[in-house]
Design a protein around this motif. Structure first.
Motif, PDB file in Angstrom:
ATOM      1  N   PHE A   1       0.864  -1.320   0.225  1.00 15.45           N
ATOM      2  CA  PHE A   1      -0.339  -0.229  -0.161  1.00 15.45           C
ATOM      3  C   PHE A   1       0.772   1.018  -0.202  1.00 15.45           C
ATOM      4  CE2 PHE A   1       0.751  -1.088   4.442  1.00 15.45           C
ATOM      5  CZ  PHE A   1       0.972  -0.196   5.322  1.00 15.45           C
ATOM      6  N   ARG A   2      -0.343   2.301  -0.498  1.00  9.88           N
ATOM      7  CA  ARG A   2       1.302   4.125  -0.261  1.00  9.88           C
ATOM      8  C   ARG A   2       0.029   4.384   0.387  1.00  9.88           C
ATOM      9  NH1 ARG A   2       2.538   5.722  -6.041  1.00  9.88           N
ATOM     10  NH2 ARG A   2       3.809   4.539  -5.949  1.00  9.88           N
ATOM     11  N   VAL A   3       0.999   5.346   0.918  1.00  9.20           N
ATOM     12  CA  VAL A   3       0.110   6.178   2.676  1.00  9.20           C
ATOM     13  C   VAL A   3       0.704   7.930   1.772  1.00  9.20           C
ATOM     14  CG1 VAL A   3       0.721   7.430   4.116  1.00  9.20           C
ATOM     15  CG2 VAL A   3       0.819   4.432   4.232  1.00  9.20           C
ATOM     16  N   ASN A   4      -0.092   8.681   1.196  1.00 11.74           N
ATOM     17  CA  ASN A   4      -0.147  10.064   0.885  1.00 11.74           C
ATOM     18  C   ASN A   4       0.665  10.878   2.650  1.00 11.74           C
ATOM     19  OD1 ASN A   4       0.444   9.109  -0.867  1.00 11.74           O
ATOM     20  ND2 ASN A   4      -1.961  10.119  -1.908  1.00 11.74           N
ATOM     21  N   TRP A   5       1.212  11.484   2.624  1.00 13.64           N
ATOM     22  CA  TRP A   5       1.376  12.586   3.291  1.00 13.64           C
ATOM     23  C   TRP A   5       0.862  13.721   3.446  1.00 13.64           C
ATOM     24  CZ3 TRP A   5       2.329   9.291   7.142  1.00 13.64           C
ATOM     25  CH2 TRP A   5       3.673   7.507   6.782  1.00 13.64           C
ATOM     26  N   GLY A   6       0.695  14.924   4.718  1.00 11.26           N
ATOM     27  CA  GLY A   6      -0.103  15.460   4.343  1.00 11.26           C
ATOM     28  C   GLY A   6      -1.352  15.866   4.997  1.00 11.26           C
ATOM     29  N   ALA A   7      -2.374  14.945   4.810  1.00 15.75           N
ATOM     30  CA  ALA A   7      -3.439  14.780   4.970  1.00 15.75           C
ATOM     31  C   ALA A   7      -4.408  13.914   5.880  1.00 15.75           C
ATOM     32  CB  ALA A   7      -4.578  14.911   3.958  1.00 15.75           C
ATOM     33  N   GLU A   8      -5.145  13.590   6.467  1.00 13.45           N
ATOM     34  CA  GLU A   8      -6.381  12.918   7.850  1.00 13.45           C
ATOM     35  C   GLU A   8      -7.360  12.681   7.129  1.00 13.45           C
ATOM     36  OE1 GLU A   8      -7.279  12.150  11.873  1.00 13.45           O
ATOM     37  OE2 GLU A   8      -5.197  11.594  11.127  1.00 13.45           O
ATOM     38  N   THR A   9      -7.527  12.030   6.285  1.00  9.09           N
ATOM     39  CA  THR A   9      -9.648  12.047   5.574  1.00  9.09           C
ATOM     40  C   THR A   9     -10.608  11.072   6.347  1.00  9.09           C
ATOM     41  OG1 THR A   9      -9.783  10.422   5.070  1.00  9.09           O
ATOM     42  CG2 THR A   9      -8.243  11.485   2.965  1.00  9.09           C
ATOM     43  N   SER A  10     -11.555  11.184   6.231  1.00  9.31           N
ATOM     44  CA  SER A  10     -12.997  10.936   7.219  1.00  9.31           C
ATOM     45  C   SER A  10     -12.696   9.499   6.830  1.00  9.31           C
ATOM     46  CB  SER A  10     -14.220  11.361   6.713  1.00  9.31           C
ATOM     47  OG  SER A  10     -14.767  10.503   4.916  1.00  9.31           O
ATOM     48  N   THR A  11     -11.973   8.411   5.921  1.00  2.19           N
ATOM     49  CA  THR A  11     -12.791   7.805   5.391  1.00  2.19           C
ATOM     50  C   THR A  11     -11.086   6.396   6.309  1.00  2.19           C
ATOM     51  OG1 THR A  11     -11.787   7.941   3.808  1.00  2.19           O
ATOM     52  CG2 THR A  11     -14.067   7.678   4.313  1.00  2.19           C
ATOM     53  N   ASP A  12      -9.940   7.793   6.262  1.00  2.00           N
ATOM     54  CA  ASP A  12      -8.748   6.941   5.992  1.00  2.00           C
ATOM     55  C   ASP A  12      -8.333   6.497   4.523  1.00  2.00           C
ATOM     56  OD1 ASP A  12      -8.533   7.919   8.784  1.00  2.00           O
ATOM     57  OD2 ASP A  12      -9.371   6.022   9.146  1.00  2.00           O
ATOM     58  N   ASP A  13      -8.968   6.802   3.660  1.00  2.62           N
ATOM     59  CA  ASP A  13      -8.291   7.223   3.072  1.00  2.62           C
ATOM     60  C   ASP A  13      -8.546   7.893   1.242  1.00  2.62           C
ATOM     61  OD1 ASP A  13     -10.900   6.442   1.893  1.00  2.62           O
ATOM     62  OD2 ASP A  13     -10.644   4.083   1.683  1.00  2.62           O
ATOM     63  N   ALA A  14      -8.194   7.821   0.164  1.00  2.00           N
ATOM     64  CA  ALA A  14      -8.729   8.670  -1.323  1.00  2.00           C
ATOM     65  C   ALA A  14     -10.169   8.580  -1.134  1.00  2.00           C
ATOM     66  CB  ALA A  14      -7.418   8.523  -2.173  1.00  2.00           C
TER      67      ALA A  14
ATOM     68  N   ASP B   1      -3.550   6.036  -0.010  1.00  2.00           N
ATOM     69  CA  ASP B   1      -3.673   6.438  -1.382  1.00  2.00           C
ATOM     70  C   ASP B   1      -4.245   4.926  -2.190  1.00  2.00           C
ATOM     71  OD1 ASP B   1      -3.425   7.888  -3.717  1.00  2.00           O
ATOM     72  OD2 ASP B   1      -1.878   6.925  -4.298  1.00  2.00           O
ATOM     73  N   HIS B   2      -3.503   4.145  -2.073  1.00  2.00           N
ATOM     74  CA  HIS B   2      -3.795   2.690  -3.118  1.00  2.00           C
ATOM     75  C   HIS B   2      -3.298   1.931  -1.825  1.00  2.00           C
ATOM     76  CE1 HIS B   2       0.187   2.972  -4.872  1.00  2.00           C
ATOM     77  NE2 HIS B   2       0.527   1.303  -4.456  1.00  2.00           N
ATOM     78  N   LEU B   3      -4.216   0.446  -2.326  1.00  3.69           N
ATOM     79  CA  LEU B   3      -3.975  -1.103  -1.156  1.00  3.69           C
ATOM     80  C   LEU B   3      -4.592  -1.892  -2.783  1.00  3.69           C
ATOM     81  CD1 LEU B   3      -4.045  -2.656   1.207  1.00  3.69           C
ATOM     82  CD2 LEU B   3      -5.696  -1.770   1.673  1.00  3.69           C
ATOM     83  N   ARG B   4      -3.336  -2.829  -1.916  1.00  5.07           N
ATOM     84  CA  ARG B   4      -2.961  -4.418  -3.143  1.00  5.07           C
ATOM     85  C   ARG B   4      -3.298  -6.012  -1.974  1.00  5.07           C
ATOM     86  NH1 ARG B   4      -3.933  -6.594  -7.567  1.00  5.07           N
ATOM     87  NH2 ARG B   4      -3.280  -8.268  -8.775  1.00  5.07           N
ATOM     88  N   ARG B   5      -4.036  -6.444  -1.992  1.00  2.00           N
ATOM     89  CA  ARG B   5      -3.402  -7.423  -1.877  1.00  2.00           C
ATOM     90  C   ARG B   5      -2.888  -8.662  -1.965  1.00  2.00           C
ATOM     91  NH1 ARG B   5      -8.230  -9.334   2.438  1.00  2.00           N
ATOM     92  NH2 ARG B   5      -9.233 -10.371   1.187  1.00  2.00           N
ATOM     93  N   THR B   6      -1.965  -9.218  -1.688  1.00  2.00           N
ATOM     94  CA  THR B   6      -0.731  -9.847  -2.950  1.00  2.00           C
ATOM     95  C   THR B   6      -1.373 -11.488  -2.446  1.00  2.00           C
ATOM     96  OG1 THR B   6       0.581  -9.199  -1.462  1.00  2.00           O
ATOM     97  CG2 THR B   6       0.798  -7.613  -3.071  1.00  2.00           C
ATOM     98  N   TRP B   7      -1.505 -11.936  -1.455  1.00  2.00           N
ATOM     99  CA  TRP B   7      -1.680 -12.550  -0.873  1.00  2.00           C
ATOM    100  C   TRP B   7      -2.161 -12.942   0.650  1.00  2.00           C
ATOM    101  CZ3 TRP B   7       0.296 -14.618   4.106  1.00  2.00           C
ATOM    102  CH2 TRP B   7       1.594 -13.758   4.432  1.00  2.00           C
TER     103      TRP B   7
END
Length: 298
Positions: free
Chosen positions: A76-89, A196-202
């Protein structure tokens, strides 16, 4: 007019879920495409997440708790500088920060998020609060206060970093929320953050690379889908395998303790087969297995 119940189909189908599709929608489409009587999944993925979604069909649904408890890996990628209501983009920005962490600071913070940790799930999640899903309450405008839950994080490593983001890989146990890791890591570093984006690889023994593409799930491709089905025991690789005797098989299929051959610790959870056919999950009681879930396979 009696409703058609669907076909008896048993096994696991591994789907490489794309972004923009809910986990229950994937299950529904698989069930429709195969005209399957029974289907479920082992571990929800957020609609915006991609990767392994393991679909259990028929008697394989009895092995879902085993896979749910297995370790899973997320990139997964974490974007810095902001917190959101859902904790994702997908959510609204609720807080911002001009601070940015150094790569060294990120690496130094990661050990705090490994091992046995306590994690507060995102406000927009499938966690139940007084019988209702947290995301339903959030949509209705209610402020949801969720209790911290224990989580085992086997590893959390930094893959790459830029000024405004970091790519990470986490291996964790049951009930882990990557969005919570991103939120809490951003708070720890004093810069705020969200996924920012998330992938379950296994997930357990199943890998995204081996999954069928979602756009191939159609009744026109039914033969292709059935060819991709994995046997029930594919989800049981973490359990010792016992081999039932001929008499033991009969007793086990009737829900009784049955004689087996093999090695395990007394009281250990095992699975039992006979001539390559999965019979049950149960407890090894020294020469016999007491079945807890019997597979009614043709």
């Amino acid at each position: 007019m009696a409703r058609k119940k669907g076909r008896e189909i048993h096994g696991w189908l591994i789907v490489d879920k794309p972004a923009g599709v809910g986990s229950t929608d994937v299950v529904g489409k698989v069930r429709w495409a195969l005209d399957a009587k029974k289907a479920g999944h082992a571990g929800t993925l957020d609609p915006d997440a991609t990767g392994v979604l393991a679909i259990a069909l028929g008697e394989a649904t009895k092995t879902v708790p085993i896979l749910t408890d297995a370790l899973k890996a997320y990139d997964f990628r974490v974007n810095w500088g902001a917190e959101t209501s859902t904790d994702d983009a997908s959510g609204e920005v609720v807080k911002t920060s001009d601070a940015r962490p150094t790569e060294d600071a990120i690496r130094e913070a990661l050990p705090e998020f490994t091992g046995d940790i306590m994690q507060i799930p995102p406000a927009v999640s499938a966690v139940r609060v007084d019988g209702a899903r947290a995301y339903d309450l959030a949509r209705e405008g209610e402020t949801v206060e969720l209790a911290a839950r224990p989580l085992w994080v086997d590893s959390l490593e930094l893959l790459a970093a830029t000024e405004n983001s970091a790519d990470l890989r986490m291996v964790c146990g049951k009930g882990g929320y990557v969005r919570s890791i991103a939120r809490d890591l951003g708070r720890k570093l004093g810069c705020l953050g969200h996924v920012d984006h998330l992938r379950r690889t296994w997930s357990g023994p199943f890998e995204a690379a081996d999954g069928i593409a979602f756009d191939r799930i159609d009744r026109a491709n039914q033969a292709e889908i059935e060819a991709a089905l994995l046997p029930i025991q594919s989800a049981l690789t973490d359990l010792p395998e016992m081999h039932a005797t001929e008499i033991g098989e009969v007793r086990i299929l009737n829900g009784n303790p049955g004689q087996v051959l093999g090695h395990a610790e007394f009281g250990e959870e095992v699975w039992v087969s006979r001539n390559g056919r999965a019979l049950c999950i149960g407890r090894f009681m020294g020469g016999e297995v007491q079945p807890s879930r019997v597979f009614n396979l043709p």
